[in-house]
Design a protein around this motif. Structure first.
Motif, PDB file in Angstrom:
ATOM      1  N   ALA A 129      22.067   2.109 -20.189  1.00  0.00           N
ATOM      2  CA  ALA A 129      23.832   2.030 -20.969  1.00  0.00           C
ATOM      3  C   ALA A 129      24.463   3.255 -20.127  1.00  0.00           C
ATOM      4  O   ALA A 129      24.406   3.111 -18.812  1.00  0.00           O
ATOM      5  CB  ALA A 129      23.292   3.595 -22.123  1.00  0.00           C
ATOM      6  N   VAL A 130      25.852   2.125 -20.384  1.00  0.00           N
ATOM      7  CA  VAL A 130      27.874   2.963 -19.622  1.00  0.00           C
ATOM      8  C   VAL A 130      27.315   3.860 -20.680  1.00  0.00           C
ATOM      9  O   VAL A 130      28.425   3.489 -21.626  1.00  0.00           O
ATOM     10  CB  VAL A 130      28.206   1.880 -19.025  1.00  0.00           C
ATOM     11  N   ALA A 131      28.024   5.237 -19.282  1.00  0.00           N
ATOM     12  CA  ALA A 131      28.350   6.122 -20.430  1.00  0.00           C
ATOM     13  C   ALA A 131      29.193   7.063 -19.764  1.00  0.00           C
ATOM     14  O   ALA A 131      29.165   7.177 -18.711  1.00  0.00           O
ATOM     15  CB  ALA A 131      28.253   6.621 -21.559  1.00  0.00           C
ATOM     16  N   ALA A 132      30.134   7.598 -20.264  1.00  0.00           N
ATOM     17  CA  ALA A 132      30.658   8.633 -19.332  1.00  0.00           C
ATOM     18  C   ALA A 132      31.499   8.627 -18.079  1.00  0.00           C
ATOM     19  O   ALA A 132      30.999   9.117 -17.152  1.00  0.00           O
ATOM     20  CB  ALA A 132      30.313   9.733 -19.475  1.00  0.00           C
ATOM     21  N   ARG A 187      21.915   8.634 -12.158  1.00  0.00           N
ATOM     22  CA  ARG A 187      23.405   7.922 -12.798  1.00  0.00           C
ATOM     23  C   ARG A 187      23.431   7.333 -11.444  1.00  0.00           C
ATOM     24  O   ARG A 187      23.334   8.263 -11.040  1.00  0.00           O
ATOM     25  CB  ARG A 187      24.051   8.882 -13.474  1.00  0.00           C
ATOM     26  N   PHE A 188      24.331   6.515 -12.164  1.00  0.00           N
ATOM     27  CA  PHE A 188      25.027   5.602 -10.652  1.00  0.00           C
ATOM     28  C   PHE A 188      26.844   5.779 -11.164  1.00  0.00           C
ATOM     29  O   PHE A 188      26.953   4.894 -12.629  1.00  0.00           O
ATOM     30  CB  PHE A 188      24.493   4.192 -10.745  1.00  0.00           C
ATOM     31  N   ARG A 189      27.401   5.606 -10.221  1.00  0.00           N
ATOM     32  CA  ARG A 189      29.038   5.290  -9.938  1.00  0.00           C
ATOM     33  C   ARG A 189      29.417   3.918 -10.934  1.00  0.00           C
ATOM     34  O   ARG A 189      29.304   2.731 -10.117  1.00  0.00           O
ATOM     35  CB  ARG A 189      29.768   5.646  -9.493  1.00  0.00           C
ATOM     36  N   ILE A 190      30.002   3.644 -12.126  1.00  0.00           N
ATOM     37  CA  ILE A 190      30.400   3.052 -12.557  1.00  0.00           C
ATOM     38  C   ILE A 190      31.345   1.017 -11.145  1.00  0.00           C
ATOM     39  O   ILE A 190      31.306   0.233 -11.277  1.00  0.00           O
ATOM     40  CB  ILE A 190      31.797   2.262 -13.484  1.00  0.00           C
ATOM     41  N   GLY A 207      34.486   1.434 -18.364  1.00  0.00           N
ATOM     42  CA  GLY A 207      33.057   1.150 -18.511  1.00  0.00           C
ATOM     43  C   GLY A 207      32.739   0.274 -18.270  1.00  0.00           C
ATOM     44  O   GLY A 207      31.823  -0.229 -17.258  1.00  0.00           O
ATOM     45  N   GLY A 208      31.103  -0.094 -19.062  1.00  0.00           N
ATOM     46  CA  GLY A 208      30.792  -1.831 -18.252  1.00  0.00           C
ATOM     47  C   GLY A 208      29.579  -1.840 -19.937  1.00  0.00           C
ATOM     48  O   GLY A 208      29.179  -1.408 -20.974  1.00  0.00           O
ATOM     49  N   THR A 209      28.287  -3.177 -19.062  1.00  0.00           N
ATOM     50  CA  THR A 209      27.925  -3.264 -20.361  1.00  0.00           C
ATOM     51  C   THR A 209      26.035  -3.832 -19.483  1.00  0.00           C
ATOM     52  O   THR A 209      26.755  -4.646 -18.396  1.00  0.00           O
ATOM     53  CB  THR A 209      28.700  -4.932 -21.560  1.00  0.00           C
TER      54      THR A 209
END
Length: 102
Positions: free
Chosen positions: A50-53, A64-67, A15-17
Motif C-alpha cells: 500500500a501507499v498511504a500518508a 515504511r518508505f518515503r514516496i 501518493g502512489g500505486t
C-alpha cells in the motif's frame, strides 16, 4: 527495455500505486513528478502492499518508505527500496532497467 506499467491518471499526487503483478511501485510525490521503485521490501523480500500518508508500506513486518526517494521511514528495513528508471510520455508511464547503449 522499458515496459508500460500504468497511466498518469492512476497515480495520485502525494501518493502512489503498487503494481503487484509487475513488481513495481509508482509514486507522484509532487504533481508531474513520477518515481518508480521495486515493490520488493529489502528487509525480508515481501511485496509492499500500500501507499498511504506519504509512505510505501510493507505489511509483513511494518517497514515504511518515503514516496519521493524510497528511503526508510520506519523499520525494521535498513535499506531503501530499489529505485527504477521511469519515463513518462503523454499519459503513459514506462519502467525498465537502465542499460548502457554504448
Amino acid at each position: 527495455m522499458s515496459e508500460l506499467v500504468t497511466t498518469t491518471d492512476r497515480v495520485p499526487v502525494g501518493g502512489g500505486t503498487v503494481l503487484v503483478e509487475r513488481g513495481v511501485v509508482v509514486t507522484q510525490p509532487v504533481e508531474g513528478t513520477f518515481v518508480a521503485f521495486s515493490a520488493i521490501c529489502p528487509h525480508r523480500g515481501c511485496t509492499v502492499r500500500a501507499v498511504a500518508a506519504g509512505t510505501i508500506n510493507c505489511f509483513c513486518h511494518g517497514s515504511r518508505f518515503r514516496i519521493a526517494d524510497g528511503a526508510v521511514v520506519g523499520g525494521p528495513a535498513e535499506e531503501p527500496l530499489r529505485r527504477l528508471p521511469v519515463a513518462v510520455a503523454g499519459d503513459e508511464i514506462r519502467v525498465g532497467e537502465e542499460h548502457d547503449p554504448g
